[in-house]
Motif scaffolding. Structure first.
Motif, PDB file in Angstrom:
ATOM      1  N   MET A 103       0.793  -1.229   0.000  1.00  0.00           N
ATOM      2  CA  MET A 103       0.000   0.000   0.000  1.00  0.00           C
ATOM      3  C   MET A 103       0.830   1.285   0.000  1.00  0.00           C
ATOM      4  SD  MET A 103      -3.215  -0.838   2.413  1.00  0.00           S
ATOM      5  CE  MET A 103      -4.575  -1.784   1.806  1.00  0.00           C
ATOM      6  N   PRO A 104       1.865   1.438   0.820  1.00  0.00           N
ATOM      7  CA  PRO A 104       2.624   2.697   0.774  1.00  0.00           C
ATOM      8  C   PRO A 104       3.221   2.953  -0.607  1.00  0.00           C
ATOM      9  CG  PRO A 104       3.201   1.465   2.749  1.00  0.00           C
ATOM     10  CD  PRO A 104       2.329   0.588   1.906  1.00  0.00           C
ATOM     11  N   GLU A 105       3.731   1.924  -1.243  1.00  0.00           N
ATOM     12  CA  GLU A 105       4.307   2.068  -2.569  1.00  0.00           C
ATOM     13  C   GLU A 105       3.237   2.521  -3.566  1.00  0.00           C
ATOM     14  OE1 GLU A 105       5.867  -1.092  -5.756  1.00  0.00           O
ATOM     15  OE2 GLU A 105       6.954  -1.153  -3.849  1.00  0.00           O
ATOM     16  N   GLN A 106       2.071   1.881  -3.502  1.00  0.00           N
ATOM     17  CA  GLN A 106       0.978   2.243  -4.407  1.00  0.00           C
ATOM     18  C   GLN A 106       0.483   3.662  -4.124  1.00  0.00           C
ATOM     19  OE1 GLN A 106      -1.666  -0.962  -3.497  1.00  0.00           O
ATOM     20  NE2 GLN A 106      -0.751  -2.365  -4.986  1.00  0.00           N
ATOM     21  N   LEU A 107       0.423   4.018  -2.850  1.00  0.00           N
ATOM     22  CA  LEU A 107      -0.032   5.358  -2.467  1.00  0.00           C
ATOM     23  C   LEU A 107       0.943   6.422  -2.964  1.00  0.00           C
ATOM     24  CD1 LEU A 107      -2.110   7.068  -0.939  1.00  0.00           C
ATOM     25  CD2 LEU A 107      -0.781   6.668   1.130  1.00  0.00           C
ATOM     26  N   LYS A 114      -0.601  12.236  -9.231  1.00  0.00           N
ATOM     27  CA  LYS A 114      -1.504  13.369  -9.016  1.00  0.00           C
ATOM     28  C   LYS A 114      -0.716  14.683  -9.034  1.00  0.00           C
ATOM     29  CE  LYS A 114      -5.221  14.862  -6.000  1.00  0.00           C
ATOM     30  NZ  LYS A 114      -5.996  14.580  -4.797  1.00  0.00           N
ATOM     31  N   GLN A 115       0.452  14.671  -8.386  1.00  0.00           N
ATOM     32  CA  GLN A 115       1.294  15.869  -8.353  1.00  0.00           C
ATOM     33  C   GLN A 115       1.773  16.230  -9.759  1.00  0.00           C
ATOM     34  OE1 GLN A 115       4.808  15.417  -5.976  1.00  0.00           O
ATOM     35  NE2 GLN A 115       4.897  17.597  -5.505  1.00  0.00           N
ATOM     36  N   LEU A 116       2.146  15.220 -10.528  1.00  0.00           N
ATOM     37  CA  LEU A 116       2.597  15.448 -11.897  1.00  0.00           C
ATOM     38  C   LEU A 116       1.470  16.022 -12.739  1.00  0.00           C
ATOM     39  CD1 LEU A 116       4.952  15.100 -13.892  1.00  0.00           C
ATOM     40  CD2 LEU A 116       4.065  12.813 -14.362  1.00  0.00           C
ATOM     41  N   MET A 117       0.268  15.476 -12.578  1.00  0.00           N
ATOM     42  CA  MET A 117      -0.890  15.979 -13.323  1.00  0.00           C
ATOM     43  C   MET A 117      -1.173  17.435 -12.955  1.00  0.00           C
ATOM     44  SD  MET A 117      -1.984  13.782 -15.451  1.00  0.00           S
ATOM     45  CE  MET A 117      -3.649  14.267 -15.812  1.00  0.00           C
ATOM     46  N   THR A 118      -1.049  17.750 -11.692  1.00  0.00           N
ATOM     47  CA  THR A 118      -1.292  19.133 -11.237  1.00  0.00           C
ATOM     48  C   THR A 118      -0.282  20.079 -11.880  1.00  0.00           C
ATOM     49  OG1 THR A 118      -2.119  18.300  -9.136  1.00  0.00           O
ATOM     50  CG2 THR A 118      -1.504  20.609  -9.190  1.00  0.00           C
ATOM     51  N   LYS A 119       0.986  19.682 -11.913  1.00  0.00           N
ATOM     52  CA  LYS A 119       2.026  20.529 -12.530  1.00  0.00           C
ATOM     53  C   LYS A 119       1.754  20.718 -14.026  1.00  0.00           C
ATOM     54  CE  LYS A 119       5.904  19.676  -9.441  1.00  0.00           C
ATOM     55  NZ  LYS A 119       7.229  19.091  -9.275  1.00  0.00           N
ATOM     56  N   LYS A 120       1.337  19.625 -14.678  1.00  0.00           N
ATOM     57  CA  LYS A 120       1.082  19.700 -16.117  1.00  0.00           C
ATOM     58  C   LYS A 120      -0.122  20.595 -16.402  1.00  0.00           C
ATOM     59  CE  LYS A 120       3.336  15.484 -17.565  1.00  0.00           C
ATOM     60  NZ  LYS A 120       3.223  14.247 -18.276  1.00  0.00           N
TER      61      LYS A 120
END
Length: 130
Positions: A103-107, A114-120
């Motif tokens: 789970m931590p890896e998947q999270l 999500k962060q990458l999408m926000t930057k894009k």
């Protein structure tokens, strides 16, 4: 052995009346188990290594009730059923732990995506998706 303990509170006759026929009746299984696991304590049962005596005793052992001694089968002992349930529970716990460890890896992957999408979005360069 029986004569040594005759009349004593530690007389093993009752135990032997139940245990010995069981060993004889299940001897084929026990012998195959010993063959695959030679260091198992079953390998130390002298009767299992005396094929002549074992064959003679097999003719005497039956699974039929013995009036006054052993009148009905008692089935699978509760401890065997409990061990089976515990084994299934342990397997479920192991599977759950394996998934929880992922789970931590998947999270982290989801958060980074999500962060990458926000930057894009802020740059106006959204990726093309299906």
């Amino acid at each position: 052995i029986l004569m040594a303990y005759e009349g004593d509170s530690k007389d093993p006759t009752g135990l032997l009346l139940r245990l010995l026929p069981s060993v004889i009746y299940h001897s084929e299984f026990l012998l195959s188990y010993i063959q695959n696991n030679p260091s198992h304590p079953f390998a130390t049962i002298p009767l299992l290594h005396n094929s002549v005596l074992l064959r003679r005793l097999k003719n005497l052992v039956t699974i039929e009730p013995t009036p006054g001694i052993f009148e009905h089968a008692i089935g699978v002992p509760p401890t065997v059923k409990q061990a089976s349930k515990l084994r299934r529970l342990l397997n479920t716990c192991i599977e759950t732990l394996t998934e929880v460890k992922k789970m931590p890896e998947q999270l982290i992957e989801k958060l980074l995506d999500k962060q990458l999408m926000t930057k894009k979005k802020h740059r106006g360069t959204l990726p093309v998706t299906d």
